[in-house]
Scaffold this motif. Structure first.
Motif, short mmCIF file in Angstrom:
data_model
loop_
_atom_site.label_atom_id
_atom_site.label_comp_id
_atom_site.label_asym_id
_atom_site.label_seq_id
_atom_site.Cartn_x
_atom_site.Cartn_y
_atom_site.Cartn_z
N LYS A 105 27.94 8.61 87.42
CA LYS A 105 27.88 9.61 88.51
C LYS A 105 26.55 10.35 88.52
O LYS A 105 26.13 10.84 89.56
CB LYS A 105 29.05 10.59 88.37
N TYR B 38 27.75 16.72 76.05
CA TYR B 38 28.33 15.83 77.06
C TYR B 38 29.83 15.79 76.84
O TYR B 38 30.31 15.35 75.79
CB TYR B 38 27.72 14.43 76.89
N GLY C 45 33.44 14.27 77.92
CA GLY C 45 34.03 13.12 78.62
C GLY C 45 33.11 11.92 78.51
O GLY C 45 32.78 11.27 79.50
N ALA D 196 33.49 8.93 77.31
CA ALA D 196 34.06 7.58 77.47
C ALA D 196 33.37 6.59 76.53
O ALA D 196 33.14 6.91 75.37
CB ALA D 196 34.01 7.15 78.94
N THR E 116 28.43 4.90 78.91
CA THR E 116 27.55 4.41 79.98
C THR E 116 26.48 5.46 80.33
O THR E 116 25.28 5.21 80.16
CB THR E 116 28.38 4.05 81.23
N THR E 117 26.92 6.62 80.78
CA THR E 117 25.95 7.66 81.16
C THR E 117 25.28 8.27 79.93
O THR E 117 24.08 8.58 79.95
CB THR E 117 26.64 8.76 82.00
N GLU F 141 34.60 13.17 73.25
CA GLU F 141 35.57 12.30 73.93
C GLU F 141 36.89 12.38 73.16
O GLU F 141 36.87 12.37 71.93
CB GLU F 141 35.02 10.86 73.95
N PHE F 142 38.02 12.49 73.90
CA PHE F 142 39.28 12.65 73.16
C PHE F 142 40.13 11.39 73.04
O PHE F 142 41.17 11.42 72.39
CB PHE F 142 40.09 13.84 73.68
N SER F 143 39.68 10.28 73.64
CA SER F 143 40.43 9.03 73.50
C SER F 143 39.91 8.27 72.27
O SER F 143 38.73 7.87 72.24
CB SER F 143 40.24 8.17 74.76
N ALA G 36 37.15 14.63 69.96
CA ALA G 36 37.68 16.00 70.08
C ALA G 36 38.12 16.24 71.52
O ALA G 36 37.68 15.57 72.45
CB ALA G 36 36.60 17.02 69.70
N ASP G 37 39.00 17.24 71.66
CA ASP G 37 39.47 17.66 72.98
C ASP G 37 38.58 18.80 73.47
O ASP G 37 38.48 19.85 72.82
CB ASP G 37 40.93 18.14 72.83
N ALA G 38 37.95 18.58 74.63
CA ALA G 38 37.01 19.57 75.17
C ALA G 38 37.70 20.88 75.59
O ALA G 38 37.04 21.87 75.88
CB ALA G 38 36.25 18.97 76.35
N ASN G 39 39.04 20.87 75.60
CA ASN G 39 39.78 22.11 75.85
C ASN G 39 39.64 23.10 74.69
O ASN G 39 40.01 24.27 74.84
CB ASN G 39 41.27 21.82 76.01
N ASP H 37 32.12 15.26 82.69
CA ASP H 37 32.74 14.28 83.59
C ASP H 37 34.16 14.05 83.09
O ASP H 37 34.44 13.07 82.41
CB ASP H 37 31.93 12.98 83.58
N ILE H 38 35.03 15.01 83.39
CA ILE H 38 36.41 14.97 82.91
C ILE H 38 37.34 15.17 84.10
O ILE H 38 37.28 16.20 84.76
CB ILE H 38 36.64 16.09 81.85
N GLN I 208 40.29 16.20 84.97
CA GLN I 208 41.51 16.95 84.64
C GLN I 208 41.64 18.10 85.63
O GLN I 208 40.63 18.62 86.11
CB GLN I 208 41.44 17.53 83.22
C1 LIG Z 1 35.51 9.45 84.14
S1 LIG Z 1 35.55 9.16 82.43
C2 LIG Z 1 33.91 9.48 81.91
C3 LIG Z 1 32.88 8.43 82.24
C4 LIG Z 1 31.57 8.73 81.54
N1 LIG Z 1 31.18 10.11 81.75
C5 LIG Z 1 30.42 7.85 81.99
O1 LIG Z 1 29.80 8.15 83.03
O2 LIG Z 1 30.08 6.92 81.30
C6 LIG Z 1 36.38 10.58 81.84
C7 LIG Z 1 36.53 10.60 80.33
O3 LIG Z 1 36.93 11.91 79.93
C8 LIG Z 1 37.80 11.80 78.84
N2 LIG Z 1 38.56 13.07 78.75
C9 LIG Z 1 39.53 13.53 79.59
N3 LIG Z 1 39.97 14.73 79.20
C10 LIG Z 1 39.26 15.05 78.08
C11 LIG Z 1 39.25 16.16 77.20
N4 LIG Z 1 40.07 17.21 77.41
N5 LIG Z 1 38.40 16.17 76.16
C12 LIG Z 1 37.56 15.12 75.93
N6 LIG Z 1 37.52 14.02 76.73
C13 LIG Z 1 38.36 13.99 77.78
C14 LIG Z 1 38.66 10.58 79.18
O4 LIG Z 1 39.28 10.04 78.01
C15 LIG Z 1 37.61 9.65 79.80
O5 LIG Z 1 37.05 8.79 78.83
#
Ligand SMILES: C[S@@+](CC[C@H](N)C(=O)[O-])C[C@H]1O[C@@H](n2cnc3c(N)ncnc32)[C@H](O)[C@@H]1O
Length: 220
Positions: free
Chosen positions: A51, A73, A75, A77, A80-81, A98-100, A122-125, A143-144, A146
């Motif tokens: 994006k 950064y 989110g 994933a 890529t970015t 990234e939380f996954s 980690a969870d960005a929350n 880029d999350i 939610q």
């Molecule tokens: C749209 S993707 C991101 C794509 C990435 N920014 C890119 O351009 O390469 C959103 C990512 O946010 C992560 N995500 C969602 N909620 C999150 C949170 N609370 N904390 C950390 N990561 C989170 C998801 O697991 C997902 O991998």
């Protein structure tokens, strides 16, 4: 290869490129195109996959990211970015949250040779939970998708963004509220960011690369 938008970003035949890190020569992150010009290797930056590339092609003001910037950064994933920001801030540091666990496993492998990237599961929350790893930063990128994405951005900006610095939040309208129009969803996020004391610099929609998404550039 012409420099465009900001140091470290180039354009060739309407496509964006970043210069690959020396230690990553020949290494692709997401099957992007590699081009060598005068001994330097450049990676194509796909606006349908990133994006930030979409926002730059749509004319957003250049984010103030320099070679030595520290970036947070949210989110990340599979990187890529992150990988393109790592090329741009080649002498800085990029904390990739990234939380996954599955995505982080890929991220760690993909960023293996990128010594300026620190992947964090980690969870960005909960920004406090990575305070032992992350220091204050020059730029915040989120880029999350939610519903509470504006809150997540505000809390991280308040904790980690240096005074006067900028950040970008990528907003997916449908994750805010499917019953309102995309423009109303962006406005909802804008209002929330303003209420929390952030300044809105610019809002750019990401179509045709991403439907119903916008990039919001802010400063603290
Ligand atoms: C749209 S993707 C991101 C794509 C990435 N920014 C890119 O351009 O390469 C959103 C990512 O946010 C992560 N995500 C969602 N909620 C999150 C949170 N609370 N904390 C950390 N990561 C989170 C998801 O697991 C997902 O991998």
């Amino acid at each position: 290869m012409q420099p465009v938008h900001m140091p470290g970003v180039y354009k060739h035949q309407q496509k964006l490129f970043t210069e690959n890190l020396t230690e990553c020569k020949g290494v692709k992150v997401y099957n992007e195109q590699l081009r060598t010009v005068k001994g330097k290797e450049f990676r194509s930056w796909n606006p349908y996959r990133s994006k930030l590339a979409a926002a730059l092609l749509n004319g957003i003001q250049a984010p103030p990211i320099k070679q030595d910037s520290a970036i947070l950064y949210l989110g990340a994933a599979t990187g890529t970015t992150v990988s393109h920001l790592s090329d741009i801030a080649c002498g800085g540091i990029l904390y990739a949250i990234e939380f996954s666990p599955v995505a982080v496993k890929h991220l760690v492998t993909a960023m293996n040779k990128r010594i300026n990237v620190v992947p964090v599961l980690a969870d960005a929350n909960h920004p406090d939970r990575y305070a032992a790893i992350v220091s204050s930063v020059d730029f915040l990128y989120q880029d999350i998708s939610q519903r509470n994405q504006a809150d997540i951005f505000v809390h991280n900006a308040q904790q980690y963004l240096k005074p006067g610095r900028r950040g970008i939040i990528m907003v997916k309208a449908r994750s805010i509220d499917v019953s309102i129009t995309p423009k109303q969803a962006y406005q909802h996020v804008i209002d929330h960011l303003k209420e929390q004391g952030l300044k809105i610099i610019e809002v750019i929609e990401l179509s045709p690369y991403e439907k119903d998404h916008a990039a919001i550039l802010v400063s603290i």
